[in-house]
Design an enzyme around this catalytic site. Structure first.
Site, PDB file in Angstrom:
ATOM      1  N   GLU A   1       0.860  -1.189   0.000  1.00 22.69           N
ATOM      2  CA  GLU A   1       0.000   0.000   0.000  1.00 22.69           C
ATOM      3  C   GLU A   1       0.891   1.232   0.000  1.00 22.69           C
ATOM      4  O   GLU A   1       1.932   1.260   0.668  1.00 22.69           O
ATOM      5  CB  GLU A   1      -0.899   0.021   1.241  1.00 22.69           C
ATOM      6  CG  GLU A   1      -1.730   1.312   1.311  1.00 22.69           C
ATOM      7  CD  GLU A   1      -2.888   1.244   2.293  1.00 22.69           C
ATOM      8  OE1 GLU A   1      -2.821   0.428   3.224  1.00 22.69           O
ATOM      9  OE2 GLU A   1      -3.830   2.020   2.117  1.00 22.69           O
TER      10      GLU A   1
ATOM     11  N   CYS B   1      -6.685   0.940   2.764  1.00 20.24           N
ATOM     12  CA  CYS B   1      -7.653   2.052   2.714  1.00 20.24           C
ATOM     13  C   CYS B   1      -7.505   2.886   1.450  1.00 20.24           C
ATOM     14  O   CYS B   1      -8.430   3.597   1.051  1.00 20.24           O
ATOM     15  CB  CYS B   1      -7.486   2.951   3.927  1.00 20.24           C
ATOM     16  SG  CYS B   1      -7.972   2.149   5.453  1.00 20.24           S
TER      17      CYS B   1
ATOM     18  N   ASN C   1     -12.152  -3.190   0.505  1.00 15.45           N
ATOM     19  CA  ASN C   1     -11.074  -3.426   1.480  1.00 15.45           C
ATOM     20  C   ASN C   1     -11.692  -3.722   2.834  1.00 15.45           C
ATOM     21  O   ASN C   1     -12.308  -4.746   3.032  1.00 15.45           O
ATOM     22  CB  ASN C   1     -10.128  -2.223   1.508  1.00 15.45           C
ATOM     23  CG  ASN C   1      -9.082  -2.339   2.611  1.00 15.45           C
ATOM     24  OD1 ASN C   1      -8.506  -3.387   2.802  1.00 15.45           O
ATOM     25  ND2 ASN C   1      -8.876  -1.279   3.366  1.00 15.45           N
ATOM     26  N   GLU C   2     -11.560  -2.793   3.780  1.00 17.15           N
ATOM     27  CA  GLU C   2     -12.141  -3.000   5.115  1.00 17.15           C
ATOM     28  C   GLU C   2     -13.549  -2.436   5.119  1.00 17.15           C
ATOM     29  O   GLU C   2     -13.777  -1.336   5.609  1.00 17.15           O
ATOM     30  CB  GLU C   2     -11.290  -2.274   6.161  1.00 17.15           C
ATOM     31  CG  GLU C   2     -10.147  -3.089   6.657  1.00 17.15           C
ATOM     32  CD  GLU C   2      -9.315  -2.370   7.681  1.00 17.15           C
ATOM     33  OE1 GLU C   2      -9.566  -1.173   7.989  1.00 17.15           O
ATOM     34  OE2 GLU C   2      -8.370  -2.990   8.198  1.00 17.15           O
TER      35      GLU C   2
HETATM   36  O1  AHR Z   1      -2.201  -1.179   6.712  1.00 16.95           O
HETATM   37  C1  AHR Z   1      -2.668   0.080   7.050  1.00 16.95           C
HETATM   38  C2  AHR Z   1      -4.184   0.161   7.006  1.00 16.95           C
HETATM   39  O2  AHR Z   1      -4.740  -0.671   7.973  1.00 16.95           O
HETATM   40  C3  AHR Z   1      -4.826  -0.302   5.742  1.00 16.95           C
HETATM   41  O3  AHR Z   1      -4.843   0.672   4.781  1.00 16.95           O
HETATM   42  C4  AHR Z   1      -6.222  -0.637   6.163  1.00 16.95           C
HETATM   43  O4  AHR Z   1      -6.805  -1.631   5.363  1.00 16.95           O
HETATM   44  C5  AHR Z   1      -6.065  -1.017   7.613  1.00 16.95           C
HETATM   45  O5  AHR Z   1      -6.929  -0.310   8.401  1.00 16.95           O
END
Ligand code: AHR
Length: 659
Positions: free
Chosen positions: A47, A243, A377-378
């Site tokens: 990321e 994220c 994602n989340e």
């Molecule tokens: O890894 C950092 C963040 O942690 C990621 O972007 C997210 O998916 C999680 O909350």
């Protein structure tokens, strides 16, 4: 009295001899090979957080190279003399450029200076390719001088190296020249002077790359950082996050279509992490998208990983958007679904398809052989499931061969998790992404997490995890030991956990916002954390098939009475790899008891590799990068039982062979 004394002494001696002799017997059944370990078992989560892409893995050294940073088109630059920003440039999605003109006095100068990302790191004698799109708006020719400088120098000259560049004609063309600094400096600047007759010149997409990138690609990656990925033996490569997939709002979500095609015309995106942490704030954190989906696919191929792109499901970051209207309405999802279908075509489609053609034009006519895609994602709640469903239907209809990853939300357990897992079964995704950034006691208590998971439902992708100790939020040895201990549970359940990726991956020592992270770097150096070494050991000794390993009939999960031990075993041809994490403060004697061997066969010790975590807070750093690294050890034995011992607070891999 004497009788009492003798009795006490005898019972003390007996107790002592029992303690000395206590051995933890691990039964390893070799009768039948267990289920196959997936090629994707251990991998990488990438990321662009902590300046992981621009300023990190992506080897571009110029910040704001296209003059598109929206708050200030000259952010990252110092302009001197007569410099103006114009907006009718040759690249429609990056229209800004600069015009440099005669300053109007023979003793004045016009030009620009770029600060790079926390400076520009350059090495003595290495080649750096300075390139620029330029034109002479009035026709004729003009001349530039490009320099790498040390602006903090107190010596005779600030210049580390310089070269002249002639520009001619009023058509935009790309020019380049090689700069070779005479000394190493981690915080150089790039300076450009208008020289010669000082004829007005226009500049766009000003770039500086080391010539020596990973695999020599021109739009390439920093070699040491890419090598650190390759060395993990990763089976899967997840990108672009996190994220960042979702964006702070939909406008800043990761849109893969903006990250392919010529780099000059990839529009800038505001980084999701620009505004998130005001205690470590970087108001100039943007994504050039020079490291885009083509480069991610290529990197996956070059490090031997299955690519796993994660796409927006139409939800902006749910942590940051309570308002339902911040998201794409369910009946407006079609363009997002089309993005997913087009991505599959970009990766796998024939060269005469629309997106397959672009892949070929970018230099990769062969398909990337994409097998997995993640949607969201989340995410959590019905907001997610009602959006995920139409994606799954459309992808299944068009591409039944693609395996789909859904989400179980941001937590390792709890309401959202309990809601989402059954929903993922109902919707019929193939894998469910679980995330856990958790403290010591969580990791110590989760050795058996997957032992009773449903074997018939979707598989698990442990997509983001790391031990986050309260008060010790960095990559120290003890945290890595607990990750290793937890991973024995992943290995023991490799039939249900098909992928696992530690997160986040990278952090610039000056630009980090989130820690711990797997690999740290500055402008010239990098180091691999203790957690990296744990990941590497699992990748190196992944094996091909699971083996049952029990202590008194129970899995070795750090449970009560198991002496703080966590263990698992796999086979690899006639090799056996046994992993043992000793999380206790005591040395433990263990016996491997092999059952199910053919009559003529014996097991023989080959070698061991061990990570000593007894200095709990020890960490690797730029200055001391090899403080916590695995070391080989010898252990001996041949037969059906092999004895060994594991030191306190250590993670050991025992390599044995069946003969
Ligand atoms: O890894 C950092 C963040 O942690 C990621 O972007 C997210 O998916 C999680 O909350």
């Amino acid at each position: 009295m004497l009788k009492h004394f003798i009795l006490s002494a005898v019972s003390f001696m007996l107790a002592a001899s029992v303690a000395v002799a206590q051995s933890f017997v691990m039964d390893i059944d070799l009768k039948k090979q267990g289920p196959a370990i997936q090629a994707t078992q251990y991998g990488i989560f990438f990321e662009d957080i902590n300046f992981a892409a621009d300023g990190g893995l992506y080897a571009e050294l110029v910040k704001n190279r296209s003059f598109e940073y929206p708050d200030d088109h000259l952010q990252g630059w110092k302009a001197f003399g007569k410099v103006t920003v114009k907006d009718d440039g040759p690249f429609e999605r990056n229209p800004h450029y600069v015009r440099i003109a005669d300053p109007g006095h023979p003793h004045k100068w016009s030009g620009l200076e770029n600060e790079g990302y926390f400076g520009i790191g350059v090495r003595e004698g290495e080649e750096y390719r300075f390139s620029v799109w330029a034109r002479v708006p009035g026709g004729g020719s003009s001349e530039l001088r490009a320099e790498l400088v040390n602006t903090a120098s107190i010596t005779e000259t600030q210049t580390l190296c310089q070269e002249k560049l002639a520009v001619s004609g009023d058509a935009w063309k790309q020019y380049e020249v090689i700069l070779k600094p005479g000394s190493t400096f981690d915080k150089a600047a790039l300076r450009i002077f208008l020289v010669g007759e000082r004829v007005t010149v226009d500049l766009e997409h000003v770039s500086l790359f080391p010539v020596d990138t990973w695999k020599g690609h021109r739009n390439g990656l920093r070699k040491d950082l890419a090598q650190a990925l390759y060395d993990l033996h990763p089976g899967v490569f997840r990108f672009p996050g996190g994220c960042i997939v979702e964006g702070t709002d939909l406008a800043t979500r990761y849109n893969w279509k903006n990250t392919v095609g010529p780099v000059e015309n990839r529009p800038l995106n505001e980084n999701r992490w620009e505004y998130t942490f005001t205690h470590r704030f970087f108001p100039d954190y943007y994504q050039s998208c020079g490291l885009g989906f083509f480069e991610f696919f290529l990197l996956s191929e070059e490090i031997g990983s299955e690519p796993l792109p994660i796409l927006s499901c139409g939800l902006a970051c749910q942590f940051q958007n309570d308002d339902k209207n911040a998201h794409v309405p369910v009946d407006g999802l079609q363009p997002y679904i089309q993005d997913a279908l087009d991505l599959i075509e970009f990766a796998n489609g024939p060269v005469d398809s629309e997106w397959g053609r672009l892949r070929a034009e970018m230099g990769h006519p062969a398909p990337f052989n994409l097998k997995y895609i993640g949607i969201g994602n989340e995410q959590w709640g019905s907001l997610y499931t009602e959006r995920l469903e139409p994606f799954v239907k459309a992808i299944r209809a068009a591409h039944p061969e693609i395996r789909i990853v859904g989400s179980s939300g941001p937590n390792s357990e709890g309401e959202q998790f309990d809601y989402l897992w059954p929903e993922m079964r109902r919707i019929g995704v193939d894998l469910v992404d679980e995330h856990f950034y958790r403290p010591y006691n969580w990791f110590l208590s989760q050795g058996a997490r997957y032992d009773n998971y449903d074997r018939k439902g979707p598989k698990v992708f442990a997509g983001e995890y790391a031990c986050h100790a309260r008060g010790a939020k960095w990559n120290h040895a003890y945290a890595s030991l607990l990750e290793a201990a937890f991973m024995t549970g992943i290995e023991r359940n490799a039939d249900v956990v098909h992928m696992a990726t530690y997160a986040p991956l990278f952090a610039h020592v000056e630009g980090w916002q989130w820690r711990p992270d797997l690999i740290w770097f500055d402008n010239l150096r990098s180091f691999r954390t203790a957690s990296w070494h744990v990941q590497e050991l699992y990748g190196r000794f992944k094996g091909t098939n699971m083996l049952a390993l029990k202590m008194s009939g129970a899995n070795v999960t750090g449970a009560e009475g198991q002496g703080g031990l966590f263990a698992s075993a796999v086979s690899d041809g006639n090799r056996i790899y046994v992993k043992v994490a000793n999380t206790s403060e005591e040395s433990r004697d263990i016996s491997f008891n092999f059952t199910g061997l053919k009559k003529k066969d014996v097991v023989r010790a080959v070698e061991g590799v061990r990570l000593d975590c007894s200095d709990r807070l020890a960490e690797n750093t730029l200055e001391d990068p090899f403080k916590v690294v695995p070391e080989g050890f010898r252990f001996d034995g041949e037969g059906r039982q092999i004895d060994a011992s594991v030191p306190p607070l250590s993670f050991s891999v025992f390599v044995l062979t069946v003969q």
